[in-house]
Structure formats: structure tokens, C-alpha cells
Motif scaffolding. Structure first.
Motif, short mmCIF file in Angstrom:
data_model
loop_
_atom_site.label_atom_id
_atom_site.label_comp_id
_atom_site.label_asym_id
_atom_site.label_seq_id
_atom_site.Cartn_x
_atom_site.Cartn_y
_atom_site.Cartn_z
N TYR A 170 -29.54 61.47 -23.82
CA TYR A 170 -28.12 61.85 -23.97
C TYR A 170 -27.20 61.22 -22.93
CZ TYR A 170 -30.53 65.72 -26.36
OH TYR A 170 -31.36 66.48 -27.14
N LEU A 171 -27.72 60.36 -22.04
CA LEU A 171 -26.90 59.88 -20.94
C LEU A 171 -25.66 59.15 -21.43
CD1 LEU A 171 -26.46 59.43 -17.93
CD2 LEU A 171 -27.87 57.36 -18.10
N GLY A 172 -25.81 58.26 -22.40
CA GLY A 172 -24.67 57.49 -22.87
C GLY A 172 -23.59 58.37 -23.48
N ILE A 173 -24.00 59.34 -24.30
CA ILE A 173 -23.01 60.21 -24.94
C ILE A 173 -22.35 61.12 -23.91
CG2 ILE A 173 -22.66 61.94 -26.74
CD1 ILE A 173 -25.04 60.90 -28.20
N ILE A 174 -23.13 61.61 -22.96
CA ILE A 174 -22.55 62.50 -21.93
C ILE A 174 -21.49 61.76 -21.12
CG2 ILE A 174 -23.07 63.69 -19.78
CD1 ILE A 174 -25.76 64.50 -21.00
N LEU A 175 -21.79 60.54 -20.70
CA LEU A 175 -20.81 59.77 -19.93
C LEU A 175 -19.58 59.46 -20.78
CD1 LEU A 175 -23.15 57.26 -18.04
CD2 LEU A 175 -22.06 59.33 -17.14
N ALA A 176 -19.79 59.15 -22.05
CA ALA A 176 -18.66 58.84 -22.93
C ALA A 176 -17.80 60.07 -23.16
CB ALA A 176 -19.18 58.30 -24.26
N HIS A 177 -18.42 61.22 -23.42
CA HIS A 177 -17.66 62.43 -23.65
C HIS A 177 -16.97 62.91 -22.37
CE1 HIS A 177 -19.75 63.82 -27.61
NE2 HIS A 177 -19.15 62.64 -27.71
N ALA A 178 -17.60 62.69 -21.23
CA ALA A 178 -16.93 63.02 -19.96
C ALA A 178 -15.68 62.15 -19.77
CB ALA A 178 -17.90 62.82 -18.80
N THR A 179 -15.77 60.90 -20.16
CA THR A 179 -14.61 60.01 -20.08
C THR A 179 -13.47 60.52 -20.95
OG1 THR A 179 -16.06 58.12 -19.68
CG2 THR A 179 -13.81 57.65 -20.42
N LEU A 180 -13.80 61.03 -22.14
CA LEU A 180 -12.78 61.56 -23.03
C LEU A 180 -12.23 62.90 -22.56
CD1 LEU A 180 -14.47 60.75 -26.47
CD2 LEU A 180 -12.70 59.44 -25.29
N GLY A 181 -13.03 63.66 -21.82
CA GLY A 181 -12.59 64.97 -21.39
C GLY A 181 -11.83 64.98 -20.08
N ILE A 182 -12.01 63.96 -19.25
CA ILE A 182 -11.34 63.92 -17.95
C ILE A 182 -9.81 64.01 -18.06
CG2 ILE A 182 -10.81 62.34 -16.05
CD1 ILE A 182 -13.76 61.61 -15.95
N PRO A 183 -9.16 63.30 -19.00
CA PRO A 183 -7.69 63.43 -19.08
C PRO A 183 -7.21 64.85 -19.30
CG PRO A 183 -8.44 61.53 -20.35
CD PRO A 183 -9.66 62.28 -19.93
N PHE A 184 -7.92 65.64 -20.10
CA PHE A 184 -7.51 67.03 -20.34
C PHE A 184 -7.62 67.86 -19.07
CE2 PHE A 184 -8.80 65.39 -24.46
CZ PHE A 184 -7.75 65.81 -25.27
N VAL A 185 -8.66 67.61 -18.29
CA VAL A 185 -8.81 68.34 -17.03
C VAL A 185 -7.72 67.94 -16.06
CG1 VAL A 185 -10.35 68.80 -15.10
CG2 VAL A 185 -11.31 68.50 -17.38
N ILE A 186 -7.43 66.66 -15.97
CA ILE A 186 -6.39 66.19 -15.06
C ILE A 186 -5.04 66.81 -15.41
CG2 ILE A 186 -5.07 64.16 -14.34
CD1 ILE A 186 -7.61 62.52 -14.53
N ILE A 187 -4.71 66.83 -16.68
CA ILE A 187 -3.39 67.34 -17.09
C ILE A 187 -3.27 68.83 -16.80
CG2 ILE A 187 -1.95 67.82 -19.10
CD1 ILE A 187 -2.88 65.15 -20.25
N THR A 188 -4.30 69.61 -17.13
CA THR A 188 -4.21 71.06 -16.92
C THR A 188 -4.23 71.42 -15.44
OG1 THR A 188 -6.62 71.21 -17.21
CG2 THR A 188 -5.24 71.63 -19.14
N VAL A 189 -5.08 70.76 -14.66
CA VAL A 189 -5.15 71.07 -13.23
C VAL A 189 -3.88 70.58 -12.53
CG1 VAL A 189 -6.43 70.70 -11.10
CG2 VAL A 189 -7.66 71.02 -13.24
N THR A 190 -3.36 69.43 -12.92
CA THR A 190 -2.11 68.94 -12.33
C THR A 190 -0.96 69.89 -12.63
OG1 THR A 190 -2.87 66.64 -12.55
CG2 THR A 190 -0.52 67.00 -12.24
N ALA A 191 -0.92 70.41 -13.85
CA ALA A 191 0.12 71.39 -14.18
C ALA A 191 -0.01 72.65 -13.34
CB ALA A 191 0.05 71.73 -15.67
N THR A 192 -1.24 73.06 -13.06
CA THR A 192 -1.45 74.23 -12.20
C THR A 192 -1.02 73.95 -10.77
OG1 THR A 192 -3.34 74.88 -13.58
CG2 THR A 192 -3.15 75.91 -11.42
N LEU A 193 -1.33 72.75 -10.29
CA LEU A 193 -0.97 72.40 -8.91
C LEU A 193 0.53 72.19 -8.74
CD1 LEU A 193 -3.87 69.92 -8.12
CD2 LEU A 193 -3.48 72.13 -7.03
#
Length: 306
Positions: A170-193
Motif C-alpha cells: 500500500y505504500l504508493g497509494i498511501i503516499l498518493a492519498h496523503a498528497t491529496l489530503g495535505i491541502p485540506f489539512v493545511i486549509i483547516t489548520v490555517t483557518a484555525t490559526l
């Protein structure tokens, strides 16, 4: 908002027209869901409403397609449902195997995306960080760039480094899905900060707290709702993603969306509607959780009086 008693006739007409427009838009958006859910209980192998369903005849409804999610791919689906039957389902049922793969991939992709996205958001929240806007644009680009382009690029990149020979499932899919999920984390955490009081960190430093203690005892408790919200969005993104899995996933790395895609291509079965209904319920529960966390975060930061 209630219409005030002193509103003019024109304002009243616009108020009710606005409500009607909002209701029509809402119905337009949820119409596919309203159709899929009852069709998943169709007793016949059709994707349309039968006469029995339209007449509300109980014989026109069945949970057979939900039961098929447990039995499809089993060695002995007609056996007595004892411990051996459930063991057979756990090991061989195609939908259960796809669910396990989706949960494993989603869990590790969410952990990776949340950790990296939170660190990036903390850095981007600093006003003295150079090239902050270009870096922000690059980090959220996976959410903007068409997914087919991202999937194609990941396919050629993984082929060049031969990631399939590393022996890590699952390494390839995990890294790919993490890449797709990082923007959502950045946006929500940045809005909180954005509403974070940085004087708290300075006060902690004046009291002798080191940066690690300040982060875990001051910053993290206040931004935790945003972090969890971003993690939920990252998990949903991983759980529902199919294009990248089709490009970089191995044959034995079937996720729920990929299993649904294969079911549409190979055999049309209302079991797909059952899976879609379950996914809709899960998505609604996750979105409700995100909303509760958002309100809690606003309450902690003193934005909302409730």
C-alpha cells in the motif's frame, strides 16, 4: 433569519422567493442521494423503481443487496452463519477485503497528511516566513490540479523509482492519498490559526516553557479541532478516491471505490447502490463531526458565544 414585521411587500416577496430558490438548489444537490438510498433496497436486480416499490408493497423491498456485500466472493456463502462462516467472509468476501484495504490506506494516509499538513500550516501562519504565498499555492495545488494529471504523474514517478519492488504494501497509494489530503489539512489548520492569540506562546516562553512544551501544552489544545477536522477531510478524500488507485494500485489493493468501479464495468448489480448508501451515511456522520468540531474550536477561541 426571521423576516422583521416592518418589512415592505417587496422585501417579503424577495424573502420567500429566496427561500424557495434555496430549497430548490438543496433538492437539486441531494436528488441523486434521495434516489440511490431507496433503490438499494430493491428486491429486483434493477436500477429503477419497480411497480411494487412505487406502490409501497413490502415484497418490493429487500436487504438482499446488503447481504451480498458479505457473501460476494466467499467460498461457502450458503453455509450456516457460525464462526467459520464469518471467518470465510472476513478472508474471502470481496467487499470486506476492499473495506479493509480502504481503512488501512485511509488510516496511514490520514496520519501522514495530518502530520505534514499541520507542520506546514504552522510555518505558513508566521507572518515573517519568506515566499509564504507561493509556497501555499504549491502545497494546495493537488486540490486544484485535475486528479487525472496527478495520477498520471505519480504513475510515471513510481515507475521510475520502482516503488512496487520495495516490498511495502500500500505504500504508493498511501503516499498518493496523503498528497491529496495535505491541502485540506493545511486549509483547516490555517483557518484555525488565523484566530490564534500568539501572545499565549510568548507568555509560555516567558514562564520558561521550551518550544516543545509550548506546542503540546498551549498551541495543540487550541488548534486540535482544526487538526481533527483536517484529518477527517483527508480520510474522506482517501476513502472516496478511485482515479489514483486505478493508476498506481496493485491488483490486490482493491479499495471500495475501485471495487465499485470494477462492479460497474464487469457486472451491474444493485449491491453498488448499497455501498453508495453506506458511504453516504458515513460521509454525513463525518461532516456532522466536522461541524461540531468547528463550533467547539470557535468557542475555545472566543469567536462564538455559544
Amino acid at each position: 433569519m426571521a423576516l422583521p414585521s416592518y418589512a415592505s411587500p417587496a422585501e417579503r416577496i424577495w424573502h420567500y422567493t429566496y427561500l424557495v430558490i434555496c430549497v430548490l438548489i438543496f433538492l437539486f444537490l441531494i436528488a441523486p442521494i434521495l434516489i440511490v438510498i431507496p433503490l438499494s433496497f430493491n428486491s429486483e436486480p434493477y436500477f429503477t423503481f419497480t411497480e411494487k416499490m412505487l406502490s409501497l408493497d413490502p415484497t418490493g423491498y429487500s436487504t438482499r443487496w446488503y447481504d451480498l456485500l458479505l457473501t460476494f466472493g466467499m467460498n461457502a456463502p450458503e453455509a450456516t452463519r457460525d464462526s467459520s462462516w464469518w471467518a470465510d467472509a472476513w478472508e474471502n468476501a470481496a467487499w470486506i477485503r476492499a473495506t479493509k484495504n480502504s481503512l488501512i490506506i485511509g488510516f496511514f494516509a490520514t496520519i501522514l497528511a495530518t502530520a505534514l499538513g499541520t507542520l506546514a500550516a504552522l510555518g505558513l501562519s508566521k507572518s515573517d516566513m519568506p515566499w509564504r504565498r507561493p509556497i501555499m499555492a504549491i502545497l494546495i495545488s493537488p486540490m486544484i490540479v485535475p486528479i487525472i494529471i496527478t495520477a498520471t504523474g505519480l504513475f510515471f514517478f513510481y515507475s521510475s523509482i520502482k516503488i512496487s519492488t520495495w516490498g511495502i504494501p500500500y505504500l504508493g497509494i498511501i503516499l498518493a492519498h496523503a498528497t491529496l489530503g495535505i491541502p485540506f489539512v493545511i486549509i483547516t489548520v490555517t483557518a484555525t490559526l488565523s484566530g490564534f492569540d500568539h501572545s499565549l506562546t510568548r507568555a509560555a516562553a516567558n514562564l520558561g516553557a521550551n518550544p516543545r512544551t509550548t506546542f503540546f501544552r498551549v498551541i495543540m489544545p487550541l488548534i486540535l479541532p482544526g487538526v481533527i477536522s483536517g484529518a477527517l477531510f483527508a480520510f474522506v478524500t482517501s476513502f472516496d478516491e478511485v482515479v489514483v488507485v486505478l493508476f498506481v494500485g496493485a491488483l490486490d489493493e482493491q479499495t471500495i471505490p475501485r471495487q465499485m468501479w470494477n462492479g460497474i464495468r464487469e457486472q451491474i448489480s444493485p449491491a453498488i447502490l448499497s455501498v453508495a448508501t453506506i458511504l453516504v451515511i458515513i460521509s454525513v456522520l463525518l461532516l456532522a463531526t466536522v461541524e461540531l468540531l468547528r463550533r467547539r474550536g470557535e468557542k475555545l477561541r472566543g469567536i462564538s458565544p455559544q
